[in-house]
Structure formats: C-alpha cells, structure tokens
Write an enzyme that holds these catalytic residues in place. Sequence first.
Site, mmCIF file in Angstrom:
data_model
loop_
_atom_site.group_PDB
_atom_site.id
_atom_site.type_symbol
_atom_site.label_atom_id
_atom_site.label_comp_id
_atom_site.label_asym_id
_atom_site.label_seq_id
_atom_site.Cartn_x
_atom_site.Cartn_y
_atom_site.Cartn_z
ATOM 1 C CB SER A 14 -0.923 -0.023 1.217
ATOM 2 O OG SER A 14 -1.705 1.132 1.256
ATOM 3 N NE ARG A 37 0.025 4.515 9.621
ATOM 4 C CZ ARG A 37 -0.223 3.190 9.553
ATOM 5 N NH1 ARG A 37 -1.430 2.727 9.820
ATOM 6 N NH2 ARG A 37 0.718 2.348 9.236
ATOM 7 C CG HIS A 40 -3.007 2.834 4.453
ATOM 8 N ND1 HIS A 40 -2.811 1.766 3.620
ATOM 9 C CD2 HIS A 40 -3.253 2.305 5.688
ATOM 10 C CE1 HIS A 40 -2.939 0.637 4.305
ATOM 11 N NE2 HIS A 40 -3.197 0.935 5.556
#
Lengths: 211, 211
Positions: A14, A37, A40
């Site tokens: 990812s 993040r 993500h």
Amino acid sequence: MKFATSPSEIERRSMEIIAPYLADYSLTAEELKVYSRIIHASGDVYYAPLIKISAGALEATKAALLDGRDIFVDVEMVRTGINKRALSKLGGAVHCRVADDEIKKIAVEEKITRSMAAMRSFGRALDGAIIAIGNAPTALFEVLRMIDEDGVRPAAVIGVPVGFVGAADSKKELASQSTVPFITVEGTKGGSPIAVAALNAILYIVNSARN
Amino acid sequence: MKFATSPSEIERRSMEIIAPYLADYSLTAEELKVYSRIIHASGDVYYAPLIKISAGALEATKAALLDGRDIFVDVEMVRTGINKRALSKLGGAVHCRVADDEIKKIAVEEKITRSMAAMRSFGRALDGAIIAIGNAPTALFEVLRMIDEDGVRPAAVIGVPVGFVGAADSKKELASQSTVPFITVEGTKGGSPIAVAALNAILYIVNSARN
C-alpha cells in the site's frame, strides 16, 4: 481468487503504491508517514494537496505523547480507532464525553451539539493535551473559542471535521491561528479515519523511536 | 464566530447542499437517503458516481433489520458507528471479533488478517444476517468465498473496504456476483464511515416507517 493476506505485506505494498503520489511534495520523513497513512485510510490520493501540518506540529504532538499526555476527542469512532495499546505504553489515555448523559442534558438545554458541549466540559484539562476532532465542526469551533477567549493551551490540535456545514470554515480558522500547532485538511472532506490515521502515524513514530 | 449549532439544523442544511449533486441520478427516495448519508459522512460529493446498490438490496436489508437479524462487521470502528439504539429497537445486535484473542491466534498461525479470520469464524451465523465491511478487503474476499464455496447466504452485504491493495478488486467481485444483494462503492475509496452511513440510513428508514 488470489490476494494478499499478510498484514505486513498489505501495508508495505500500500505504501509503495501511495509513494509516487507524494513524490512532488517536499516532506520530511515523518510528514511523509502522516500523509501516507491519511491516504491509506481514505483510499483517496486527492487528500495530498489538502493536508496542512503547521511548523512544529509533529514535534509538539510527539513531545506531548512522550510526556504521557492524554488525547481528547469529539466522537467515539475516533476513540475506537486510536491505538490505545501504543498510547498506554507512553502513559496516555483517550477521553470522549459525547455519549455521557450529563453532556446530552447540557446540549439539549443550550441547543448546541453534544460534541461541542463535551469539548467545553473538558476545560483546563485540555492544557498541554492533544485534541483530535474527526467529525464535528462545532467541536473544533468550540476549541478555537476556548483557545482564544479562555486561554486554553493544548499541545496540538488535529482538526479534520467533515461535511458541508461549518467543516471547511472551522478548519480554515484552525489553519489561520498561530497560537496552537495543528494538523488539518482543507475543504469538506475529513472524518474519524483521517484523525485516527494522523494520530496513529505519530504514535508509531514515537514508539518505534523508543524501541 | 457565528455558526450553526443545532444538530437538526446542521443535518437539514447539509442535505440541502448535497441534493443538487444527486439531481441527475434516478434514485428512489430511499436510495437518495443512502447516497446523501454517504456523501454527508465523507464530505465528498465524488462518491455519487461510485455507489452501487443492487436490485433488491435495500428491501433485503430492511427486511432483515425488521426481522431482528444481527449485523456482522469487520472492524471495531464500524461497530462503534452503527446506531445500536436504533438496531436494538428492532431486536438486532452487532458482532465484531477482530480484537478477540482467539482470532489473533488463528490469524498469526494461518498468516491471514485478523478481520479475515474473524469473518471465517462466524460461519453459518452469517445466514440471513447483514454483513458490513468498512475496512478490510481480505474480510470481503473471505465472505465472497464463504458464499461461493460454503453456501453461506447473508441477507445482504454492505461491502466498502478501503485502500490500494485488494479493495477495488474485492468490491468489483462483490458487484459481479448475483447470489447476495449488496451495497458497494467502486475503486479505492471507502471506509468505516461509509459502511456506517449506509447502514444507519437504512436503520433510520426502517425505524421512521415503524413510528
């Protein structure tokens, strides 16, 4: 069907997929972790140009976490998402009062949202603490008022409320003040996973530096 | 500062702002509620063209809720966000096993994600129930395998996992099967608030029809 099932492998791939979308931004290694993040968690690379991290916000949040300071949040979904094990290693805890009966009563009496009443009720406990607002613009407006009028001084505010009524304005106001370090995103987008992503990214940075 | 603080006023204005973005879609009144609540929860009008509701999915979900069926979810943030008071009025409850010690053990042993192990562990309890997956593509892949190989028959699957590894593929596979009614969104976007928004929208439809 064939698909990745190892959590560490999924995370690694990812982050590899996200990296090119951030190549044109000049970010520190730690800022890159926060940006990655958030993307993500949202599955949305268009967050990249919306994220704003004030000078010193990561340092201030890290220092507060290392100091065992608590996190005050607007809604239960943010509380749920924060990695409490990582936080408790540092001595901190998460507080959320939006579902308390007393807060509901105050909110009805004063015709304000419950998350706004909850933030107000924390008062000086917010001094030196981290605030994470993932849902309610009214909660962020109230925190900004407490900073401005009551002299409350949180270590940092992660303010990413979501929606079409007040969210963009509240975040613009957060980004235009210079009293308290902040992390935010421009516009209507945001939400609990965005607040959680930013906070957990910083928790991992702090904990991995300690190990 | 002057801003809206009444929850009902904020909701009403939010839905007014969202309405024009959905004007070109031919939606039933109930589909419109699901679409609006997803956009409200994400602050992202670009969800509109991504949402897919299979024929009969709303009817199937409503019937299951009215029948007091339970909801099985992949992560704690989805459990937290679902309106449990509205659900319990109908006799249903939410189940999430991702944080159970037994599930963690199985996940480590089998090198799979915890949410995948948790879904598998529910087995035939998923028959007739509602499944809501807001985070993990692996959980959705596992549910699709259980439908295909084990003959499990949930009433409906709300499958909106998020991210860059498997999420788009898992949702494409959900949308290409015709055994179980579904609600999903195309692509990498999704997340707990999207699953929660869809489910709570249907809960409100069911409960307001009963009042």
